[in-house]
Structures are given as structure tokens and as C-alpha cells.
Design a protein around this motif. Structure first.
Motif, PDB file in Angstrom:
ATOM      1  N   VAL A 187      24.686  81.772 -23.109  1.00 40.77           N
ATOM      2  CA  VAL A 187      24.975  83.208 -23.013  1.00 40.77           C
ATOM      3  C   VAL A 187      25.840  83.654 -24.184  1.00 40.77           C
ATOM      4  CG1 VAL A 187      26.073  85.003 -21.616  1.00 40.77           C
ATOM      5  CG2 VAL A 187      24.714  83.220 -20.506  1.00 40.77           C
ATOM      6  N   ASP A 188      26.827  82.842 -24.546  1.00 42.50           N
ATOM      7  CA  ASP A 188      27.669  83.196 -25.683  1.00 42.50           C
ATOM      8  C   ASP A 188      26.861  83.249 -26.982  1.00 42.50           C
ATOM      9  OD1 ASP A 188      29.841  83.304 -24.011  1.00 42.50           O
ATOM     10  OD2 ASP A 188      30.581  81.301 -24.525  1.00 42.50           O
ATOM     11  N   SER A 195      22.229  85.804 -13.812  1.00 45.60           N
ATOM     12  CA  SER A 195      23.674  85.557 -13.726  1.00 45.60           C
ATOM     13  C   SER A 195      23.912  84.203 -13.084  1.00 45.60           C
ATOM     14  CB  SER A 195      24.352  86.646 -12.892  1.00 45.60           C
ATOM     15  OG  SER A 195      24.250  87.914 -13.516  1.00 45.60           O
ATOM     16  N   LEU A 210      25.796  74.081 -16.185  1.00 47.68           N
ATOM     17  CA  LEU A 210      26.789  75.150 -16.219  1.00 47.68           C
ATOM     18  C   LEU A 210      27.455  75.240 -17.592  1.00 47.68           C
ATOM     19  CD1 LEU A 210      28.478  74.748 -12.717  1.00 47.68           C
ATOM     20  CD2 LEU A 210      26.736  76.403 -13.428  1.00 47.68           C
ATOM     21  N   ARG A 211      27.734  74.093 -18.196  1.00 46.92           N
ATOM     22  CA  ARG A 211      28.326  74.112 -19.537  1.00 46.92           C
ATOM     23  C   ARG A 211      27.344  74.713 -20.547  1.00 46.92           C
ATOM     24  NH1 ARG A 211      27.298  70.719 -23.335  1.00 46.92           N
ATOM     25  NH2 ARG A 211      26.513  69.130 -21.889  1.00 46.92           N
ATOM     26  N   GLN A 212      26.089  74.255 -20.498  1.00 47.69           N
ATOM     27  CA  GLN A 212      25.092  74.744 -21.442  1.00 47.69           C
ATOM     28  C   GLN A 212      24.766  76.214 -21.204  1.00 47.69           C
ATOM     29  OE1 GLN A 212      22.071  71.841 -20.619  1.00 47.69           O
ATOM     30  NE2 GLN A 212      22.758  70.455 -22.238  1.00 47.69           N
ATOM     31  N   TRP A 213      24.830  76.642 -19.939  1.00 48.32           N
ATOM     32  CA  TRP A 213      24.554  78.058 -19.654  1.00 48.32           C
ATOM     33  C   TRP A 213      25.611  78.957 -20.296  1.00 48.32           C
ATOM     34  CZ3 TRP A 213      20.682  80.970 -18.183  1.00 48.32           C
ATOM     35  CH2 TRP A 213      20.939  82.297 -17.810  1.00 48.32           C
ATOM     36  N   LYS A 214      26.880  78.561 -20.193  1.00 53.30           N
ATOM     37  CA  LYS A 214      27.943  79.354 -20.830  1.00 53.30           C
ATOM     38  C   LYS A 214      27.719  79.424 -22.335  1.00 53.30           C
ATOM     39  CE  LYS A 214      32.947  79.621 -21.463  1.00 53.30           C
ATOM     40  NZ  LYS A 214      32.825  79.793 -22.917  1.00 53.30           N
ATOM     41  N   GLU A 215      27.405  78.294 -22.943  1.00 53.09           N
ATOM     42  CA  GLU A 215      27.175  78.267 -24.388  1.00 53.09           C
ATOM     43  C   GLU A 215      25.943  79.091 -24.756  1.00 53.09           C
ATOM     44  OE1 GLU A 215      26.856  74.128 -25.146  1.00 53.09           O
ATOM     45  OE2 GLU A 215      29.021  73.745 -25.075  1.00 53.09           O
ATOM     46  N   ASN A 243      27.343  81.546 -12.459  1.00 49.92           N
ATOM     47  CA  ASN A 243      28.735  81.125 -12.621  1.00 49.92           C
ATOM     48  C   ASN A 243      29.557  82.128 -13.437  1.00 49.92           C
ATOM     49  OD1 ASN A 243      30.527  79.090 -11.790  1.00 49.92           O
ATOM     50  ND2 ASN A 243      30.525  78.158 -13.827  1.00 49.92           N
ATOM     51  N   LYS A 274      28.533  84.244 -15.752  1.00 53.62           N
ATOM     52  CA  LYS A 274      27.999  84.569 -17.086  1.00 53.62           C
ATOM     53  C   LYS A 274      26.584  85.119 -16.917  1.00 53.62           C
ATOM     54  CE  LYS A 274      29.805  83.458 -20.498  1.00 53.62           C
ATOM     55  NZ  LYS A 274      30.784  84.149 -21.405  1.00 53.62           N
ATOM     56  N   THR A 275      26.305  86.259 -17.554  1.00 51.74           N
ATOM     57  CA  THR A 275      25.020  86.933 -17.402  1.00 51.74           C
ATOM     58  C   THR A 275      24.279  87.018 -18.719  1.00 51.74           C
ATOM     59  OG1 THR A 275      25.848  88.284 -15.568  1.00 51.74           O
ATOM     60  CG2 THR A 275      23.869  89.064 -16.682  1.00 51.74           C
TER      61      THR A 275
END
Length: 335
Positions: free
Chosen positions: A240-241, A200, A233-238, A202, A204-205
Motif C-alpha cells: 500500500v505504501d 482494506s 500483513l508486512r507485505q500488504w503494508k509495504e 489491518n 491499510k487501504t
């Protein structure tokens, strides 16, 4: 995670015998609520015997074992080397070392806190171990416990229940010592070889069923945060999505081919592909290799390592940042 190793703590200055006494003003700290019910060859900085009482204080046991009985009924056995602190009639802090807790029905709710996890008893017997890095390992032997990681985001805490015949063990990894948001990593293991990993960051897990993929991604998340927090952080969100997207295709490298139906498949199978390449006598790090990536009908071919890197990033997008499709096994910092 392998069972955390226990390292003997450094010698303490015995002239500071009362240094570990906690200073609190609440009523709980003004009384004693734990009885030393058994003592077996203890080596520590105190003179105690069976029947003595403890309150809220830090205890360091270098060798031997001690049985603690809390007034509410929980019985905790600790083995040196260990450092712990009884906090109340229903709570103990384990800083390092190993303990075994046996909790009768009248003491349900007994809690053990560690640097990386919180364990709440639901009527059971369980073990907890903490290594020098603060990583913790929890195993339920009887009954049921609820476990949760220590996290910066108190409003978004994941909790899991451990059962002897299901997922019976949980591991919690050390929080990186970096500024800003940090990844919180935990894994669950079952007697039958089941595995679930969670990273996990920010809010997003990402969830994993492959231990190899889980360990690779949690390490690379830290690497990317150190390089550029904003980009990570931007790449992590993308990333996980994108794990929820439908993704089907094949990867081929030097004649070895694998099929995948999701990013989970890619992460699980990439290590197997690398092993096959190495067993066949080829060098996966050699620039003289060829293959292709076919994803959702789009085919990208390559004949050099550089072309493979470009194809991999084109195919897997933000997931490539965290090692997805990286059959070369090369960490981002070394690329």
C-alpha cells in the motif's frame, strides 16, 4: 462484481413455525411496527394477509412478493426467495434475497443491514441484493444513500455516498473465513463506466481504478494470508505504501511493450499485454520467451520465466506478491 445470483433456500420444517421469532427484551421487540400492505401469491411458512402486522421476527418468503410499510413511512417491497428481519421502525436486516426500498422524507435514515454492508437512506429509492455467500449489491435509483462495509475495525470504517448520476452502485464482497485480520473489499460503479475498488487490511487501504487489478489483488490477499499471516500483513503494508511512490518505465514481453507511470498503470495494462501476447500466437506460460522491465531508469532483462519472476520481484518489490507485473497470470500458489 456481477449481480449476486439468488438461490432458492432449502425447504424448512413447517412444524417449527415459530422458530424465527427473535427473542429480545427491549421495548421495540414487544410491539409490531410493520404493516403488510400488499401480498402477491406468497409462499412462506405463515398465514398472513394484507393488513397484518409484523414486529421483530425472521421472515422467509420462498416465492411471490410482499410490500411492507414501516410505521415511520418507509415502504419496502420484497420478492421471494428472500430471508429478512424487521428490527425496528427504521431498520431491516436482509440476510439473503432482493428488496426495493422507497423512503419518504419523514423516514430519512431508514437503514438496511446485510452480512457485508450497511445502507443508510438519505431520502431516496434504492435496491439491495444479497447472495448465498453474503455478498451484497446496492443500487440507488433516486435520491442518495450512504453505504459502508461490515468490518472488524469499527474505528476505521470507510463510507461512500451513492447518487444516480455519479457512482450509483456499490458491491461488497464476502469476508474470508480465516483467523486473524481479514481483507474487506468493496467497489463502486458509475453509469458512465467509472470504477473504484477498495481493499482494506489491518488498517491499510489500497485503492484501484481497474476492475481487473482490484479483483486480482483482493483474491491474492486472501491467498497470502492463508500461506503466512505475518508475511502477508508486512507485505500488504509495504504494498500500500509503494502505491504512492513515483514509478515510471516500460515492460516488454515477446515484442509487446507497455509504458507505465504508476503501479495503477501496471495493474491496468498487464492484462492487456497478456491478451496481445496470446493473440500474437505466443504462449505466455512458455519458458522460452524474452523481454525486459525498465523502471525509473533501471533495466532488467530476462529470457526465461524464472528470470522474469526474479526481475518482476526486483522491480516491483512487495507489490509483486499481489500480482503486480504478473503478465503470466499465474497465481502465487501455483508458482
Amino acid at each position: 462484481m456481477n449481480e449476486p445470483p439468488l438461490v432458492e433456500p432449502p425447504p424448512l420444517d413447517l412444524t417449527k413455525q415459530n422458530e424465527g421469532i427473535a427473542q429480545r427484551s427491549d421495548p421495540e421487540s414487544l410491539r409490531q411496527f410493520v404493516t403488510l400492505t400488499k401480498i402477491d401469491d406468497p409462499v412462506w411458512q405463515r398465514k398472513s394477509m394484507a393488513g397484518d402486522r409484523l414486529g421483530d421476527e425472521i421472515v422467509r418468503l420462498f416465492a411471490g412478493s410482499v410490500e411492507l410499510t414501516f410505521d415511520k413511512g418507509a415502504v419496502v417491497t420484497v420478492d421471494g426467495p428472500i430471508e429478512f428481519r424487521p428490527l425496528s421502525t427504521g431498520k431491516l436486516e436482509l440476510r439473503r434475497g432482493r428488496l426495493l426500498a422507497s423512503v419518504p422524507q419523514k423516514a430519512v435514515g431508514f437503514t438496511v443491514s446485510t452480512p457485508t454492508s450497511n445502507i443508510v437512506d438519505l431520502g431516496t429509492e434504492f435496491e439491495v441484493a444479497v447472495n448465498e455467500a453474503g455478498e451484497s449489491d446496492v443500487q440507488v435509483l433516486k435520491g442518495e444513500v450512504e453505504v459502508a462495509p461490515v468490518t472488524q475495525d469499527e474505528g476505521n470504517i470507510q463510507k461512500w455516498r451513492l447518487l444516480p448520476d455519479n457512482f450509483n452502485r456499490a458491491s461488497f464482497f464476502a469476508l474470508p473465513q480465516i483467523q486473524g485480520p481479514v481483507p474487506v473489499s468493496a467497489s463502486l460503479q458509475g453509469r458512465g463506466g467509472q470504477f473504484q475498488g477498495f481493499v482494506s487490511l489491518n488498517g491499510k487501504t489500497a485503492e484501484f481504478t481497474s476492475p481487473e487489478a482490484f479483483n486480482d489483488v483482493r483474491r491474492r490477499a486472501v491467498t497470502e494470508l492463508v500461506r503466512s499471516q505475518e508475511n502477508a500483513l508486512r507485505q500488504w503494508k509495504e504494498f500500500v505504501d509503494s502505491m504512492q511512490d513515483n514509478m515510471q518505465g516500460t515492460m516488454k514481453l515477446n515484442g509487446q511493450e507497455m509504458q507505465f507511470g504508476s503501479l495503477q498503470d501496471v495493474m491496468r495494462l498487464q492484462n492487456g499485454m497478456l491478451e496481445k501476447v496470446l493473440k500474437s500466437g505466443n504462449n505466455a506460460r512458455d519458458s522460452n520467451f524474452s523481454g525486459s522491465i525498465n523502471i525509473n531508469g533501471k533495466v532488467m532483462t530476462f529470457t526465461t520465466r524464472e528470470e522474469y519472476e526474479a526481475a518482476r520481484r526486483d522491480a516491483f518489490g512487495p507489490a509483486a506478491t499481489f500480482g503486480i507485473g504478473d503478465v503470466l497470470g499465474i497465481a502465487p500458489a501455483n508458482r
